[in-house]
Scaffold this motif. Structure first.
Motif, PDB file in Angstrom:
ATOM      1  N   SER A  38      40.047  -8.368 -37.526  1.00  0.00           N
ATOM      2  CA  SER A  38      40.789  -8.324 -36.266  1.00  0.00           C
ATOM      3  C   SER A  38      42.225  -8.809 -36.398  1.00  0.00           C
ATOM      4  O   SER A  38      42.975  -8.815 -35.420  1.00  0.00           O
ATOM      5  CB  SER A  38      40.067  -9.152 -35.197  1.00  0.00           C
ATOM      6  OG  SER A  38      40.050 -10.530 -35.550  1.00  0.00           O
ATOM      7  N   GLU A  39      42.625  -9.200 -37.618  1.00  0.00           N
ATOM      8  CA  GLU A  39      43.973  -9.736 -37.833  1.00  0.00           C
ATOM      9  C   GLU A  39      44.716  -8.897 -38.867  1.00  0.00           C
ATOM     10  O   GLU A  39      44.301  -8.821 -40.030  1.00  0.00           O
ATOM     11  CB  GLU A  39      43.902 -11.197 -38.302  1.00  0.00           C
ATOM     12  CG  GLU A  39      43.363 -12.157 -37.263  1.00  0.00           C
ATOM     13  CD  GLU A  39      44.323 -12.340 -36.088  1.00  0.00           C
ATOM     14  OE1 GLU A  39      45.534 -12.071 -36.265  1.00  0.00           O
ATOM     15  OE2 GLU A  39      43.858 -12.744 -35.001  1.00  0.00           O
ATOM     16  N   ASP A  47      39.645 -10.957 -42.307  1.00  0.00           N
ATOM     17  CA  ASP A  47      39.390 -11.005 -40.866  1.00  0.00           C
ATOM     18  C   ASP A  47      39.857  -9.669 -40.320  1.00  0.00           C
ATOM     19  O   ASP A  47      41.054  -9.409 -40.209  1.00  0.00           O
ATOM     20  CB  ASP A  47      40.153 -12.160 -40.221  1.00  0.00           C
ATOM     21  CG  ASP A  47      39.896 -12.266 -38.722  1.00  0.00           C
ATOM     22  OD1 ASP A  47      39.358 -11.297 -38.131  1.00  0.00           O
ATOM     23  OD2 ASP A  47      40.245 -13.300 -38.127  1.00  0.00           O
ATOM     24  N   GLY A  97      41.301  -2.717 -35.953  1.00  0.00           N
ATOM     25  CA  GLY A  97      40.981  -3.103 -37.325  1.00  0.00           C
ATOM     26  C   GLY A  97      41.038  -1.892 -38.241  1.00  0.00           C
ATOM     27  O   GLY A  97      41.640  -1.921 -39.318  1.00  0.00           O
ATOM     28  N   GLY A 134      33.671  -3.949 -37.993  1.00  0.00           N
ATOM     29  CA  GLY A 134      34.246  -4.019 -36.663  1.00  0.00           C
ATOM     30  C   GLY A 134      33.206  -4.345 -35.605  1.00  0.00           C
ATOM     31  O   GLY A 134      32.061  -3.889 -35.663  1.00  0.00           O
ATOM     32  N   TYR A 183      38.702  -6.042 -25.046  1.00  0.00           N
ATOM     33  CA  TYR A 183      39.657  -6.290 -26.136  1.00  0.00           C
ATOM     34  C   TYR A 183      38.970  -6.684 -27.442  1.00  0.00           C
ATOM     35  O   TYR A 183      39.547  -6.547 -28.512  1.00  0.00           O
ATOM     36  CB  TYR A 183      40.679  -7.355 -25.741  1.00  0.00           C
ATOM     37  CG  TYR A 183      41.749  -6.841 -24.807  1.00  0.00           C
ATOM     38  CD1 TYR A 183      42.377  -5.612 -25.037  1.00  0.00           C
ATOM     39  CD2 TYR A 183      42.131  -7.570 -23.683  1.00  0.00           C
ATOM     40  CE1 TYR A 183      43.346  -5.131 -24.170  1.00  0.00           C
ATOM     41  CE2 TYR A 183      43.100  -7.101 -22.812  1.00  0.00           C
ATOM     42  CZ  TYR A 183      43.704  -5.882 -23.065  1.00  0.00           C
ATOM     43  OH  TYR A 183      44.671  -5.410 -22.203  1.00  0.00           O
ATOM     44  N   ILE A 184      37.721  -7.159 -27.372  1.00  0.00           N
ATOM     45  CA  ILE A 184      36.983  -7.471 -28.608  1.00  0.00           C
ATOM     46  C   ILE A 184      36.864  -6.210 -29.455  1.00  0.00           C
ATOM     47  O   ILE A 184      37.199  -6.192 -30.643  1.00  0.00           O
ATOM     48  CB  ILE A 184      35.579  -8.043 -28.285  1.00  0.00           C
ATOM     49  CG1 ILE A 184      35.709  -9.406 -27.609  1.00  0.00           C
ATOM     50  CG2 ILE A 184      34.738  -8.146 -29.565  1.00  0.00           C
ATOM     51  CD1 ILE A 184      34.397  -9.939 -27.034  1.00  0.00           C
ATOM     52  N   LYS A 218      40.466  -4.758 -30.444  1.00  0.00           N
ATOM     53  CA  LYS A 218      41.159  -5.518 -31.497  1.00  0.00           C
ATOM     54  C   LYS A 218      40.420  -5.462 -32.839  1.00  0.00           C
ATOM     55  O   LYS A 218      41.047  -5.404 -33.900  1.00  0.00           O
ATOM     56  CB  LYS A 218      41.329  -6.972 -31.060  1.00  0.00           C
ATOM     57  CG  LYS A 218      42.273  -7.783 -31.942  1.00  0.00           C
ATOM     58  CD  LYS A 218      42.613  -9.096 -31.282  1.00  0.00           C
ATOM     59  CE  LYS A 218      43.498  -9.973 -32.157  1.00  0.00           C
ATOM     60  NZ  LYS A 218      44.763  -9.351 -32.531  1.00  0.00           N
ATOM     61  N   SER A 219      39.097  -5.445 -32.800  1.00  0.00           N
ATOM     62  CA  SER A 219      38.318  -5.474 -34.036  1.00  0.00           C
ATOM     63  C   SER A 219      38.032  -4.073 -34.566  1.00  0.00           C
ATOM     64  O   SER A 219      38.672  -3.613 -35.505  1.00  0.00           O
ATOM     65  CB  SER A 219      37.015  -6.242 -33.812  1.00  0.00           C
ATOM     66  OG  SER A 219      36.216  -6.253 -34.974  1.00  0.00           O
ATOM     67  N   LYS A 220      37.107  -3.358 -33.932  1.00  0.00           N
ATOM     68  CA  LYS A 220      36.681  -2.073 -34.502  1.00  0.00           C
ATOM     69  C   LYS A 220      37.757  -0.989 -34.426  1.00  0.00           C
ATOM     70  O   LYS A 220      37.925  -0.211 -35.368  1.00  0.00           O
ATOM     71  CB  LYS A 220      35.404  -1.580 -33.827  1.00  0.00           C
ATOM     72  CG  LYS A 220      34.801  -0.378 -34.550  1.00  0.00           C
ATOM     73  CD  LYS A 220      33.387  -0.070 -34.123  1.00  0.00           C
ATOM     74  CE  LYS A 220      32.785   1.019 -35.005  1.00  0.00           C
ATOM     75  NZ  LYS A 220      31.405   1.346 -34.627  1.00  0.00           N
TER      76      LYS A 220
END
Length: 200
Positions: free
Chosen positions: A41-42, A39, A89, A64, A80-81, A84-86
């Motif tokens: 984003s984690e 995952d 990450g 991402g 924040y998507i 936090k992800s691309k």
């Protein structure tokens, strides 16, 4: 070399995996497919992935998410998507992954044309891509043990042209071979701190 490709089954990732696996041992990580799941984003999931795989010679991130929408429609949570992800990450791949890289290893991140030439509805994605560019140039000054880092930033890719062409009027799609060449240059070359812009 033993190379991890995060997102190795995606549009660009599968082409990079095909080319690189001819000469090297490749491990593919993905959200729902690949040799190992992650995952993006984690940070805990990213750390677990590296602990499962062990030592590597190169890390490639082609993953991402970011929200595409009109700026007036984007909420703080929408931004924040992508953050936090691309963005984070990929930052976490560097922050955690450097501990699993052999000396003189390399890290290759992925951004895109939006950092330099944004189009409508890409405020969040463009912001994230630009942030990654600045991060790569800065962190290259501090990585130890001969570890190199670069980012590949491509224009609209030919394999995604039909899906995204209406968002990119007038953009000439880039051949997949040319994009893969950029990743190979980062992985097998000696450059560091570079943004490899792949244009048609």
């Amino acid at each position: 070399m033993k190379i991890l490709i995060i997102g190795g089954n995606g549009t660009i990732g599968k082409k990079v995996t095909e080319r690189v696996s001819v000469k090297h041992e490749v491990i593919v990580a993905g959200r729902n497919s690949g040799d190992v799941n992650v995952d993006f984003s984690e940070s805990k999931s990213i750390k677990s992935m590296f602990e499962t795989i062990g030592k590597l010679d190169a890390i490639v991130a082609i993953a991402g998410d970011a929200k595409w929408d009109k700026f007036n429609n984007l909420s703080e949570e929408d931004f924040y998507i992508g953050i936090k992800s691309k963005l984070m990450g990929q930052v976490n791949v560097v922050r955690i992954g450097k501990e699993f890289l052999n000396h003189n290893g390399s890290i290759t991140l992925s951004t895109g044309i939006l950092a330099d030439d944004p189009v409508d509805m890409t405020t969040s994605a463009a912001m994230v891509n630009g942030g990654i560019h600045s991060f790569v140039k800065a962190v290259a000054l501090e990585l130890e043990n001969g570890i190199r880092i670069n980012a590949v930033s491509s224009d609209l890719v030919e394999d995604a042209y039909e899906k995204y062409k209406d968002y990119f009027p007038g953009n000439t799609p880039v051949s997949m071979d040319k994009i893969v060449d950029g990743y190979v240059k980062s992985i097998e070359g000696k450059i560091t701190g570079r943004i490899l812009r792949i244009l048609a």
